[in-house]
Each structure stands twice: as structure tokens, then as C-alpha cells.
Design a protein around this motif. Structure first.
Motif, PDB file in Angstrom:
ATOM      1  N   PHE A   1       4.642  -9.775  42.875  1.00  0.00           N
ATOM      2  CA  PHE A   1       4.911  -8.405  42.430  1.00  0.00           C
ATOM      3  C   PHE A   1       3.661  -7.782  41.816  1.00  0.00           C
ATOM      4  CE2 PHE A   1       6.559  -5.215  39.499  1.00  0.00           C
ATOM      5  CZ  PHE A   1       7.488  -4.556  40.302  1.00  0.00           C
ATOM      6  N   ASP A   2       2.897  -8.594  41.031  1.00  0.00           N
ATOM      7  CA  ASP A   2       1.676  -8.078  40.405  1.00  0.00           C
ATOM      8  C   ASP A   2       0.624  -7.762  41.459  1.00  0.00           C
ATOM      9  OD1 ASP A   2       0.380  -7.517  37.830  1.00  0.00           O
ATOM     10  OD2 ASP A   2      -1.024  -9.084  38.436  1.00  0.00           O
ATOM     11  N   ARG A   3       0.513  -8.623  42.487  1.00  0.00           N
ATOM     12  CA  ARG A   3      -0.428  -8.325  43.570  1.00  0.00           C
ATOM     13  C   ARG A   3      -0.017  -7.050  44.302  1.00  0.00           C
ATOM     14  NH1 ARG A   3      -0.448 -14.049  44.333  1.00  0.00           N
ATOM     15  NH2 ARG A   3       1.149 -13.879  45.940  1.00  0.00           N
ATOM     16  N   MET A   4       1.279  -6.853  44.479  1.00  0.00           N
ATOM     17  CA  MET A   4       1.750  -5.625  45.104  1.00  0.00           C
ATOM     18  C   MET A   4       1.389  -4.418  44.237  1.00  0.00           C
ATOM     19  SD  MET A   4       5.662  -4.541  46.047  1.00  0.00           S
ATOM     20  CE  MET A   4       6.052  -4.339  44.309  1.00  0.00           C
ATOM     21  N   ARG A   5       1.548  -4.569  42.883  1.00  0.00           N
ATOM     22  CA  ARG A   5       1.183  -3.480  41.969  1.00  0.00           C
ATOM     23  C   ARG A   5      -0.300  -3.140  42.097  1.00  0.00           C
ATOM     24  NH1 ARG A   5      -1.585  -3.244  37.476  1.00  0.00           N
ATOM     25  NH2 ARG A   5      -1.849  -5.510  37.494  1.00  0.00           N
ATOM     26  N   ILE A   6      -1.133  -4.177  42.140  1.00  0.00           N
ATOM     27  CA  ILE A   6      -2.581  -3.964  42.253  1.00  0.00           C
ATOM     28  C   ILE A   6      -2.917  -3.265  43.572  1.00  0.00           C
ATOM     29  CG2 ILE A   6      -4.806  -5.137  42.440  1.00  0.00           C
ATOM     30  CD1 ILE A   6      -3.691  -7.279  40.549  1.00  0.00           C
ATOM     31  N   ASN A   7      -2.271  -3.726  44.656  1.00  0.00           N
ATOM     32  CA  ASN A   7      -2.546  -3.123  45.965  1.00  0.00           C
ATOM     33  C   ASN A   7      -2.120  -1.653  45.985  1.00  0.00           C
ATOM     34  OD1 ASN A   7      -3.562  -5.520  46.950  1.00  0.00           O
ATOM     35  ND2 ASN A   7      -1.594  -6.218  47.730  1.00  0.00           N
TER      36      ASN A   7
ATOM     37  N   THR B   1      21.656 -25.392  27.256  1.00  0.00           N
ATOM     38  CA  THR B   1      22.106 -24.313  28.130  1.00  0.00           C
ATOM     39  C   THR B   1      21.452 -22.994  27.737  1.00  0.00           C
ATOM     40  OG1 THR B   1      24.230 -25.451  28.386  1.00  0.00           O
ATOM     41  CG2 THR B   1      24.138 -23.124  29.031  1.00  0.00           C
ATOM     42  N   TYR B   2      21.347 -22.753  26.403  1.00  0.00           N
ATOM     43  CA  TYR B   2      20.704 -21.528  25.924  1.00  0.00           C
ATOM     44  C   TYR B   2      19.239 -21.492  26.329  1.00  0.00           C
ATOM     45  CZ  TYR B   2      18.852 -18.052  22.676  1.00  0.00           C
ATOM     46  OH  TYR B   2      18.206 -16.978  22.127  1.00  0.00           O
ATOM     47  N   TRP B   3      18.552 -22.606  26.130  1.00  0.00           N
ATOM     48  CA  TRP B   3      17.135 -22.677  26.513  1.00  0.00           C
ATOM     49  C   TRP B   3      16.979 -22.500  28.021  1.00  0.00           C
ATOM     50  CZ3 TRP B   3      14.973 -26.360  29.770  1.00  0.00           C
ATOM     51  CH2 TRP B   3      13.585 -26.294  29.901  1.00  0.00           C
ATOM     52  N   PHE B   4      17.834 -23.138  28.776  1.00  0.00           N
ATOM     53  CA  PHE B   4      17.750 -23.049  30.231  1.00  0.00           C
ATOM     54  C   PHE B   4      18.016 -21.622  30.707  1.00  0.00           C
ATOM     55  CE2 PHE B   4      19.778 -23.381  34.435  1.00  0.00           C
ATOM     56  CZ  PHE B   4      18.727 -23.942  35.140  1.00  0.00           C
ATOM     57  N   SER B   5      19.019 -20.988  30.096  1.00  0.00           N
ATOM     58  CA  SER B   5      19.318 -19.603  30.482  1.00  0.00           C
ATOM     59  C   SER B   5      18.166 -18.670  30.125  1.00  0.00           C
ATOM     60  CB  SER B   5      20.609 -19.145  29.805  1.00  0.00           C
ATOM     61  OG  SER B   5      20.461 -19.140  28.388  1.00  0.00           O
ATOM     62  N   LEU B   6      17.528 -18.914  28.945  1.00  0.00           N
ATOM     63  CA  LEU B   6      16.367 -18.086  28.565  1.00  0.00           C
ATOM     64  C   LEU B   6      15.216 -18.254  29.540  1.00  0.00           C
ATOM     65  CD1 LEU B   6      16.039 -18.226  24.681  1.00  0.00           C
ATOM     66  CD2 LEU B   6      16.751 -16.319  26.096  1.00  0.00           C
ATOM     67  N   SER B   7      15.006 -19.505  29.999  1.00  0.00           N
ATOM     68  CA  SER B   7      13.906 -19.753  30.935  1.00  0.00           C
ATOM     69  C   SER B   7      14.099 -19.010  32.248  1.00  0.00           C
ATOM     70  CB  SER B   7      13.774 -21.254  31.211  1.00  0.00           C
ATOM     71  OG  SER B   7      14.911 -21.739  31.911  1.00  0.00           O
ATOM     72  N   ILE B   8      15.319 -18.576  32.522  1.00  0.00           N
ATOM     73  CA  ILE B   8      15.586 -17.828  33.750  1.00  0.00           C
ATOM     74  C   ILE B   8      15.707 -16.333  33.461  1.00  0.00           C
ATOM     75  CG2 ILE B   8      17.238 -17.481  35.644  1.00  0.00           C
ATOM     76  CD1 ILE B   8      17.898 -20.428  35.479  1.00  0.00           C
ATOM     77  N   THR B   9      16.489 -15.979  32.406  1.00  0.00           N
ATOM     78  CA  THR B   9      16.759 -14.561  32.148  1.00  0.00           C
ATOM     79  C   THR B   9      15.550 -13.826  31.584  1.00  0.00           C
ATOM     80  OG1 THR B   9      17.658 -15.137  29.959  1.00  0.00           O
ATOM     81  CG2 THR B   9      19.208 -14.987  31.794  1.00  0.00           C
ATOM     82  N   ARG B  10      14.749 -14.498  30.713  1.00  0.00           N
ATOM     83  CA  ARG B  10      13.605 -13.809  30.106  1.00  0.00           C
ATOM     84  C   ARG B  10      12.575 -13.374  31.142  1.00  0.00           C
ATOM     85  NH1 ARG B  10      11.140 -16.848  25.137  1.00  0.00           N
ATOM     86  NH2 ARG B  10      13.197 -16.286  24.322  1.00  0.00           N
ATOM     87  N   PRO B  11      12.143 -14.269  32.072  1.00  0.00           N
ATOM     88  CA  PRO B  11      11.229 -13.799  33.121  1.00  0.00           C
ATOM     89  C   PRO B  11      11.840 -12.703  33.998  1.00  0.00           C
ATOM     90  CG  PRO B  11      11.223 -16.198  33.011  1.00  0.00           C
ATOM     91  CD  PRO B  11      12.342 -15.732  32.143  1.00  0.00           C
ATOM     92  N   VAL B  12      13.164 -12.809  34.252  1.00  0.00           N
ATOM     93  CA  VAL B  12      13.807 -11.779  35.064  1.00  0.00           C
ATOM     94  C   VAL B  12      13.788 -10.441  34.328  1.00  0.00           C
ATOM     95  CG1 VAL B  12      16.003 -11.058  36.063  1.00  0.00           C
ATOM     96  CG2 VAL B  12      15.245 -13.425  36.321  1.00  0.00           C
ATOM     97  N   GLN B  13      13.994 -10.480  32.998  1.00  0.00           N
ATOM     98  CA  GLN B  13      13.938  -9.255  32.203  1.00  0.00           C
ATOM     99  C   GLN B  13      12.537  -8.642  32.232  1.00  0.00           C
ATOM    100  OE1 GLN B  13      15.314 -10.386  28.335  1.00  0.00           O
ATOM    101  NE2 GLN B  13      17.477 -10.393  28.905  1.00  0.00           N
ATOM    102  N   LYS B  14      11.493  -9.512  32.100  1.00  0.00           N
ATOM    103  CA  LYS B  14      10.125  -9.010  32.183  1.00  0.00           C
ATOM    104  C   LYS B  14       9.858  -8.374  33.545  1.00  0.00           C
ATOM    105  CE  LYS B  14       7.913 -12.156  28.882  1.00  0.00           C
ATOM    106  NZ  LYS B  14       6.863 -13.193  28.721  1.00  0.00           N
ATOM    107  N   LEU B  15      10.342  -9.035  34.582  1.00  0.00           N
ATOM    108  CA  LEU B  15      10.145  -8.518  35.934  1.00  0.00           C
ATOM    109  C   LEU B  15      10.884  -7.197  36.117  1.00  0.00           C
ATOM    110  CD1 LEU B  15       8.594  -9.520  38.390  1.00  0.00           C
ATOM    111  CD2 LEU B  15      10.692 -10.556  39.226  1.00  0.00           C
ATOM    112  N   THR B  16      12.094  -7.117  35.553  1.00  0.00           N
ATOM    113  CA  THR B  16      12.867  -5.878  35.638  1.00  0.00           C
ATOM    114  C   THR B  16      12.166  -4.743  34.885  1.00  0.00           C
ATOM    115  OG1 THR B  16      14.902  -7.184  35.751  1.00  0.00           O
ATOM    116  CG2 THR B  16      15.113  -4.857  35.200  1.00  0.00           C
ATOM    117  N   GLN B  17      11.646  -5.057  33.688  1.00  0.00           N
ATOM    118  CA  GLN B  17      10.926  -4.059  32.898  1.00  0.00           C
ATOM    119  C   GLN B  17       9.677  -3.572  33.631  1.00  0.00           C
ATOM    120  OE1 GLN B  17       9.775  -5.432  29.035  1.00  0.00           O
ATOM    121  NE2 GLN B  17       8.966  -3.476  28.382  1.00  0.00           N
ATOM    122  N   ALA B  18       8.959  -4.534  34.258  1.00  0.00           N
ATOM    123  CA  ALA B  18       7.762  -4.156  35.011  1.00  0.00           C
ATOM    124  C   ALA B  18       8.118  -3.261  36.198  1.00  0.00           C
ATOM    125  CB  ALA B  18       7.038  -5.419  35.499  1.00  0.00           C
ATOM    126  N   ALA B  19       9.238  -3.591  36.873  1.00  0.00           N
ATOM    127  CA  ALA B  19       9.664  -2.756  37.996  1.00  0.00           C
ATOM    128  C   ALA B  19      10.045  -1.362  37.515  1.00  0.00           C
ATOM    129  CB  ALA B  19      10.843  -3.416  38.697  1.00  0.00           C
TER     130      ALA B  19
END
Length: 487
Positions: free
Chosen positions: A238-244, A193-211
């Protein structure tokens, strides 16, 4: 791409498989233990049934002897059949350990049945004494059966005592194993469950930080999420939008800069046109004055002075024309000759000029004031500094696809750095007494006119002179007007 829904289904499936495996194992163990219990219990019940059947036979037999009715006879026969059935069940219980006892037990059951049959026979012939004696024998056999049943049960208990204890011990071990399995499953489930939650929350955190960084105006940070699900697709989008957005901002900045430079250029152009208009007033007056002086010198018989004034006037007239036009090579050579006439009158024997011209090449068009600045540069830097002067060679040679023009001097030469500055069109200040059109300007105008970069080359060595080589395309189309303007 593995979607988040698939990951959830995979995690749920793994949990279900583990729980199902544990349930199947426990169920199988319980079923096996229950079968063993049932088998042992069935042995006890079979032996007890034989004892009960023998006692029932004695009871029914006694009732029949007291009151011989058909119903009681049927009841006795039914009891005998039950006795036979019990005997068959006991027969199946025989094994290597109880073979002798079970055989005797079965023989006693057979003896009881035979004794019962003899009692019925004696009773039918009214032999009371014999039937009474046989009844006592039947009762004794029934008691033997009961006693032997107890012996068999005692032996069975002793035989299966270790089995009972083993079942009890195994039950305790199963309970411990179940507890450990439960703890292990809980740990694995928490880890998964911890690994599964990290696989979802960590990318979301990176995306939030990038935003968040993007909201601060930092468009240079790459958004990188190394997953294989919808979040990765969202991050790439999101990255393509940033580049554009970044490209759009850069484009807006470039456009703003270009608009600013264009505005500045318009202002400079207006100032330049105004200054050009002012600068043309005195040259025109000077041109008319030179023409008057030339005629006066001719009338006074000074032909050399007259020719020199004509050359100066012609040179001035040519220089008054706009630079953004094309002329024939013939016109450029004529102006070059006028300029050299003036310089040779000035330097006399110190300046020597050798010209080799292919007349068939003079029709080609080149930008106005191309040759004079180069040969002027040779006079200023190669002839003037030397006390004994020098020599300038001017050549026009025909080729297959290009016309080659060479201007060579035997002066002190140029450094490689200065050559590169000229070829790279960098601004180089001109001498005060020159016409003001630098070599870099000539290079720029030639490249723009022919649309090629290899139209000019410079070969020079310190102390050995300089050679400027023009490579004029025969079929080149220029960028300036082809019609000459009048000055």
C-alpha cells in the motif's frame, strides 16, 4: 514472516499443551489415589475371603460327615483349596506393623486345614468320637479365624485412618488447585486473545487510517506497520502504491508546469522575434548611412573620421548577426579591435590597451559576441569612472588542452557577491549605453556551447582591478551553428 494462520495455530497449540498438562496431572493423581484405594480394599477382601473360606470348609465338612458322598468330598476338597489360596493372599499382607498377628492368622488357617484332614482320617476308620471331637476343634478354629479377621480389619482401619484423612484433605486441595488453575488459564487465555487480536486489529486500523488519509489526497504520510505477517506485506504494498501515486501526481504537475512554461516561452519568443524584426530596421538604415558618411569623409580627406566610421559600421554589422552561432576567435578579436578603436577615439590618452595574442589559437571557435561584452564592461566600470583613465590587457595563450583568454583591467574591482551572481548566471541589469549583452549571458552561452561549467573564472579585489579568464577547450564541440550568418 509469521503468517496469521501460524499465529492462530501457535495460540491453539499453547492452549492444548496447557490443558493436556493439567489433564495428565489430574489423571495421574486420580490413578495414584485409586491404586491406593484398590490396594487397601484388596487387603480387606483378602482377609474377608479367608474368613469366608474357613466357614465354607466347616459347612462342607459337616455336610460330608452327615452324608459322605464323592460329590460332597470333592466340594470339601475344593473348599480346602480355596482356603489355601486365601492363606497365600493373607501372607502377602504381612508387614512390620502386623507381622505377629498375620503370622498367627496364617497358623490358624494351617491348623484348620490339618484338623480337617484328621477328621477325614477318623471318619474313614469310623472313629465317630474322634471325628466329632476334631470337628468341634475345627469349628472353634474357624471362629478364631473370624475373630482375628475382625481384629486385623480393625488394625488396618486404624493404620490407614491417617491415610484416608490425607486423601480427603488432598482431594479438597486438588479441587481448590483446579479452581485456581482454571481461573489462571482463563486469565492467560483472555490476555493471549487480547494480545493476538491487537496484533491483527491495530495494523488493520493503521492501514484503514492511511487509506482514509489517502482518500483525502494526503500522499505524504508514510504507511508503517511493524508486524511480521500478511498485514505488514499489505501495508508495504500500500505504501509503495502511495509513493507511485504521489510520484505520478508530481510528474503530472511538473509536466503541466513545463507545458505552461513552454507555452509562455512560445509567446515570449514570438514577441521577441517581432521586436527583433522591428529593431533591425533602424540599425540597417544606420549601417548604410555610416557607410555613406565613411566614403564622404574619405573623399574629403578625413581619413581618421573615415576609419572610425568604418569601425562603427563593422561593429554594427557584427552585432546585427544572430547570437546563436559560432565564430572563430579571429573574428571576435577583429570586432574587439574595432570596438576598442571607437573607445580609444573617445577616451584618447585615458585608455591604454595591451594585446598579447598567440596567432596559432585564432582558429578555435567560440560563441559570437563573447569578448566584446566583457571588455565593454571593463571600459564602463574600470576606465570611464576614473579621471585619469586606466589600462586594459588582452591576452590569448596556448595550452596543452585549452586556450586561455584573459581580459584584465586596473579598475576598482568587483565584490565577491557580484562575482558569484555572474558565475551563477543571475540576471544583472546592463548600463544604458552598453550593447545590452550582460556578463551573465556570456557565461550561460559559453557553458551551453562547450557543455562544461569551468570555462570561465573571475578574479577580482576591491581597488586592485578585475581579471576575467576564459578556458576554451581545443576539442570542444559547440551547441550553435558553425556556419556564420550574413548580416
Amino acid at each position: 514472516m509469521i503468517s496469521i494462520q501460524k499465529k492462530i495455530l501457535m495460540l491453539t497449540s499453547v492452549i492444548l499443551v496447557i490443558m493436556s498438562g493439567i489433564w495428565i496431572a489430574l489423571t495421574f493423581y486420580n490413578h495414584k489415589t485409586q491404586n491406593q484405594y484398590n490396594e487397601i480394599l484388596q487387603r480387606y477382601l483378602s482377609m474377608n475371603e479367608a474368613t469366608r473360606a474357613s466357614q465354607l470348609v466347616i459347612t462342607d465338612l459337616n455336610n460330608y460327615l452327615l452324608n459322605p458322598t464323592p460329590d460332597r468330598l470333592d466340594q470339601l476338597n475344593h473348599s480346602k483349596e480355596s482356603m489355601q489360596s486365601a492363606k497365600m493372599k493373607v501372607f502377602k499382607l504381612r508387614n512390620s506393623e502386623n507381622h505377629f498377628i498375620v503370622t498367627n492368622y496364617i497358623n490358624l488357617i494351617d491348623s484348620l486345614i490339618e484338623t480337617t484332614d484328621r477328621i477325614l482320617m477318623f471318619h474313614s476308620v469310623h472313629d465317630t468320637e474322634a471325628s466329632t471331637r476334631e470337628f468341634a476343634e475345627a469349628t472353634r478354629i474357624s471362629n478364631y479365624i473370624s475373630e482375628m479377621t475382625l481384629s486385623l480389619l480393625d488394625k488396618e482401619l486404624k493404620t490407614y485412618d491417617s491415610f484416608y484423612r490425607g486423601i480427603i484433605d488432598r482431594s479438597g486441595e486438588v479441587i481448590k488447585l483446579g479452581i485456581w488453575q482454571l481461573l489462571l488459564i482463563m486469565f492467560l487465555l483472555l490476555l493471549a486473545t487480547y494480545w493476538f487480536s491487537l496484533s491483527i486489529t491495530r495494523p488493520v486500523q493503521k492501514l484503514t487510517q492511511a487509506a482514509n488519509e489517502l482518500s483525502k489526497g494526503r500522499f505524504d504520510l508514510q504507511v508503517k506497520v511493524e508486524t511480521n505477517d500478511e498485514i505488514s506485506f499489505l501495508a508495504k504494498t500500500f505504501d509503495r502504491m502511495r509513493i507511485n501515486i504521489n510520484n505520478l501526481i508530481l510528474e503530472i504537475k511538473n509536466k503541466a508546469q513545463l507545458e505552461h512554461e513552454l507555452q509562455q516561452s512560445k509567446i515570449l519568443l514570438q514577441e521577441s522575434q517581432f521586436r527583433s524584426l522591428q529593431s533591425q530596421i533602424n540599425p540597417h538604415f544606420l549601417f548604410n548611412t555610416l557607410n555613406t558618411l565613411s566614403k564622404k569623409a574619405y573623399l574629403e580627406g578625413s581619413e581618421e573620421t573615415s576609419d572610425l566610421l568604418v569601425s562603427v559600421a563593422g561593429l554594427l554589422r557584427y552585432n546585427l548577426k544572430m547570437l546563436d552561432r559560432s565564430v572563430t576567435l579571429h573574428e571576435e578579436v577583429m570586432v574587439l579591435q574595432q570596438y576598442m578603436d571607437i573607445q580609444m577615439a573617445r577616451f584618447r590618452d585615458r585608455l591604454k590597451l595591451h594585446m598579447e595574442i598567440d596567432e596559432s589559437c585564432l582558429h578555435v571557435r567560440i560563441p559570437a559576441l563573447t569578448l566584446q561584452p566583457i571588455i565593454e564592461n571593463a571600459v564602463i566600470h574600470a576606465i570611464e569612472p576614473k579621471e585619469d583613465g586606466g589600462t586594459i590587457w588582452f591576452r590569448v595563450m596556448d595550452g596543452d588542452e585549452r586556450i586561455t583568454i584573459e581580459i584584465e583591467d586596473d579598475g576598482m574591482g568587483m565584490s565577491e557577491d557580484k562575482i558569484q551572481q555572474i558565475l551563477k548566471e543571475n540576471f544583472i541589469p546592463t548600463e544604458g549605453h552598453s550593447t545590452g549583452i550582460g556578463s551573465s549571458n556570456v557565461v550561460k552561452r559559453l557553458r551551453l556551447f562547450f557543455g562544461q561549467d569551468d570555462v570561465i573564472d573571475i578574479v577580482s579585489r576591491k581597488g586592485y582591478g578585475t581579471k576575467v579568464i576564459f578556458k576554451i577547450p581545443k576539442k570542444g564541440v559547440g551547441q550553435f551553428d558553425k556556419a556564420p550568418n550574413s548580416g
